[in-house]
Design an enzyme around this catalytic site. Structure first.
Site, short mmCIF file in Angstrom:
data_model
loop_
_atom_site.label_atom_id
_atom_site.label_comp_id
_atom_site.label_asym_id
_atom_site.label_seq_id
_atom_site.Cartn_x
_atom_site.Cartn_y
_atom_site.Cartn_z
N PHE A 1 4.63 8.84 0.74
CA PHE A 1 5.27 8.52 2.08
C PHE A 1 6.85 8.81 1.83
CE2 PHE A 1 1.31 7.58 3.60
CZ PHE A 1 1.23 7.96 4.84
N MET B 1 0.97 -2.03 -3.29
CA MET B 1 1.49 -1.44 -1.86
C MET B 1 1.42 -2.49 -0.59
SD MET B 1 3.36 0.98 -2.20
CE MET B 1 3.45 1.23 -0.32
N GLY C 1 -2.06 11.87 -6.11
CA GLY C 1 -2.04 12.54 -5.08
C GLY C 1 -0.80 13.22 -4.61
N HIS D 1 2.70 7.92 -14.16
CA HIS D 1 2.45 6.30 -13.27
C HIS D 1 2.10 5.10 -14.24
CE1 HIS D 1 2.02 9.18 -10.11
NE2 HIS D 1 2.43 8.27 -9.22
N HIS D 2 2.54 3.98 -13.63
CA HIS D 2 1.93 2.71 -14.22
C HIS D 2 0.44 2.69 -14.83
CE1 HIS D 2 -0.31 1.71 -10.52
NE2 HIS D 2 0.77 2.36 -9.99
N LYS E 1 -2.96 2.56 -12.67
CA LYS E 1 -3.36 3.42 -11.80
C LYS E 1 -4.66 4.17 -11.92
CE LYS E 1 -1.79 7.66 -9.09
NZ LYS E 1 -2.30 7.22 -7.93
N SER F 1 -0.93 11.02 3.58
CA SER F 1 -0.05 11.65 2.92
C SER F 1 -0.12 11.06 1.58
CB SER F 1 1.46 11.38 3.39
OG SER F 1 2.44 11.99 2.38
N THR G 1 -3.78 5.80 0.71
CA THR G 1 -4.74 5.93 -0.39
C THR G 1 -4.86 7.44 -0.97
OG1 THR G 1 -5.93 4.29 0.84
CG2 THR G 1 -7.12 5.34 -0.87
N1 LIG Z 1 0.85 7.72 -0.48
C1 LIG Z 1 1.74 6.90 -1.28
O1 LIG Z 1 3.14 6.82 -0.84
C2 LIG Z 1 1.36 5.93 -2.02
C3 LIG Z 1 0.03 5.95 -2.32
N2 LIG Z 1 -0.47 4.69 -3.27
C4 LIG Z 1 -1.99 4.86 -3.31
O2 LIG Z 1 -2.37 3.52 -2.64
C5 LIG Z 1 -3.30 3.05 -3.02
C6 LIG Z 1 -3.27 1.56 -3.64
O3 LIG Z 1 -2.04 1.35 -4.47
P1 LIG Z 1 -1.85 0.00 -5.13
O4 LIG Z 1 -1.46 -0.83 -4.02
O5 LIG Z 1 -0.90 0.66 -6.21
O6 LIG Z 1 -3.20 -0.59 -5.67
P2 LIG Z 1 -3.66 -1.86 -5.92
O7 LIG Z 1 -5.15 -1.90 -6.48
O8 LIG Z 1 -2.77 -2.90 -6.31
O9 LIG Z 1 -3.97 -2.32 -4.36
C7 LIG Z 1 -5.25 -1.86 -3.58
C8 LIG Z 1 -5.72 -2.93 -2.66
O10 LIG Z 1 -6.80 -2.62 -1.86
C9 LIG Z 1 -7.49 -3.62 -2.09
N3 LIG Z 1 -9.09 -3.20 -1.72
C10 LIG Z 1 -9.94 -2.46 -2.38
N4 LIG Z 1 -11.10 -2.09 -1.33
C11 LIG Z 1 -10.87 -2.52 -0.27
C12 LIG Z 1 -11.51 -2.85 0.88
N5 LIG Z 1 -12.66 -2.42 0.95
N6 LIG Z 1 -11.05 -3.59 2.15
C13 LIG Z 1 -9.81 -3.88 1.98
N7 LIG Z 1 -8.94 -3.83 0.80
C14 LIG Z 1 -9.57 -3.08 -0.36
C15 LIG Z 1 -7.87 -4.16 -3.30
O11 LIG Z 1 -8.44 -5.31 -3.49
P3 LIG Z 1 -9.03 -5.79 -4.96
O12 LIG Z 1 -7.78 -5.77 -5.82
O13 LIG Z 1 -9.47 -6.99 -4.61
O14 LIG Z 1 -10.16 -4.59 -5.31
C16 LIG Z 1 -6.13 -4.43 -3.45
O15 LIG Z 1 -5.66 -5.44 -2.90
C17 LIG Z 1 -3.68 3.75 -4.37
O16 LIG Z 1 -4.81 4.97 -3.94
C18 LIG Z 1 -2.55 4.62 -4.72
O17 LIG Z 1 -2.48 5.60 -5.16
C19 LIG Z 1 0.45 4.06 -3.95
C20 LIG Z 1 1.81 4.15 -3.71
C21 LIG Z 1 2.26 5.17 -2.85
O1 LIG Z 2 -0.64 4.76 -7.33
C1 LIG Z 2 0.41 4.77 -7.39
O2 LIG Z 2 1.26 3.83 -7.75
C2 LIG Z 2 1.13 5.90 -6.64
N1 LIG Z 2 0.29 6.49 -5.93
C3 LIG Z 2 0.57 7.87 -5.16
C4 LIG Z 2 0.18 9.13 -5.66
O3 LIG Z 2 -1.12 9.36 -6.32
O4 LIG Z 2 0.97 10.11 -5.99
C5 LIG Z 2 1.96 8.03 -4.56
C6 LIG Z 2 3.04 7.28 -5.88
O5 LIG Z 2 3.40 8.37 -6.92
C7 LIG Z 2 2.40 6.05 -6.48
#
Ligand SMILES: NC(=O)C1=CN([C@@H]2O[C@H](COP(=O)(O)OP(=O)(O)OC[C@H]3O[C@@H](n4cnc5c(N)ncnc54)[C@H](OP(=O)(O)O)[C@@H]3O)[C@@H](O)[C@H]2O)C=CC1
Ligand SMILES: O=C(O)C1=N[C@H](C(=O)O)C[C@H](O)C1
Length: 270
Positions: free
Chosen positions: A128, A15, A167, A157-158, A161, A125, A101
């Protein structure tokens, strides 16, 4: 109006890349910083490069203090502990904090709500995308209209996750529970295994699938006698979440401190 100065937290993540790319596309925001976990491979890299774009001249850092000076908003899709820490920083500085998150505990959510009461403008949320926010409205109405139908929520999901149920699935469960004037925590069945006995009437069931690179599929099933309704949402690109997060940040900049939902942003809350 001058652009909203944003920081993308979790810049090295899936993300994070989508949020950086969205910021590069939108004139109403300026990417002024990118943050990741200390020790992350993303530290020191250019945000644009991480998002598959030309370099943007913004290097990923690991110090919240250094980055938040000169920022108006944080776009945060990271991990629960990081989101709680960032919410406290946002409260201390009166910043906008958009939290995508998932997997937060009740204690995490309480700390985030407290940050909203203490000066942060937070939009949190589980999803989003506008289509998903609209689906929660439909689910609330359907669960109320078909009060004796069994509600089951299936998500896929992938394979990377880390939290379950998603969420979004929990958000959909909350919507169904609202439609029935019940509390989700008291009626949810998150896992079934072994000799479970027959389904208890009035519960809301969850099922989780993980595999491949599925971005996010959700289905809400209302099962009654001799018929079944299936309400489906399939995300096809993470851009849908990133655009929604930017929309939320721009909206929250004009609000008073508090904790808001995406339904508030889209004018769909009661
Ligand atoms: N609400 C929404 O619409 C959506 C929500 N999500 C949620 O978003 C979150 C992230 O998803 P995704 O991008 O796929 O996950 P990733 O694991 O790809 O990305 C998470 C990132 O956050 C970093 N991170 C972890 N701890 C910290 C910290 N203390 N400070 C700064 N950065 C940190 C990780 O670093 P590192 O890898 O080095 O640990 C990584 O780069 C999940 O909870 C997911 O469920 C995802 C998609 C849509
Ligand atoms: O981790 C993901 O990828 C996603 N996380 C969110 C969730 O937990 O619902 C949103 C989306 O489904 C993708």
């Amino acid at each position: 109006m001058s652009p909203l100065r944003i920081i993308v937290a979790g810049a090295g993540g899936r993300m994070g890349a989508a949020n950086i790319a969205a910021a590069a596309r939108h004139d109403e925001v300026d990417l002024v910083g990118a943050l990741d976990r200390p020790g992350s491979a993303a530290i020191g890299k250019d945000a644009g490069t991480l998002a598959g774009l030309d370099p943007m001249g913004v290097l990923v850092g690991d110090s919240i203090d250094a980055l938040l000076e000169g920022a108006d908003a944080i776009i945060d899709f990271t991990a629960p502990a990081a989101s709680v820490a960032l919410a406290r920083e946002a409260a201390a500085r009166g910043l906008v904090h958009v939290i995508g998150t998932t997997g937060c505990s009740a204690a995490d959510d309480a700390a985030i709500a407290e940050a909203g009461r203490s000066g942060a403008r937070i939009v949190k949320s589980g999803n989003f995308s506008p289509g998903m926010v609209a689906l929660t409205v439909l689910v609330e109405k359907a669960a109320a209209a078909l009060a004796d139908y069994d509600v089951e929520i299936l998500e896929m999901h992938h394979n990377l996750k880390v939290d379950a149920p998603s969420g979004t699935a929990l958000m959909l469960g909350e919507a169904a529970a609202r439609g029935r004037n019940i509390t989700l925590a008291d009626h949810s069945v998150r896992v079934r295994d072994g000799h479970t006995g027959p389904r208890e009437a009035g519960t809301i069931g969850f099922a989780t699938l993980r595999g491949g690179n599925v971005i996010g599929d959700h289905m809400v099933i209302l099962a009654g006698p001799s018929e079944r309704i299936e309400l489906n949402h399939r995300a096809q690109d993470r851009t849908i979440y990133a655009n929604g997060a930017l929309k939320a940040a721009l909206w929250a900049a004009g609000q008073k401190p508090g904790l808001y939902s995406m339904a508030d942003v889209l004018g769909l809350s009661d």
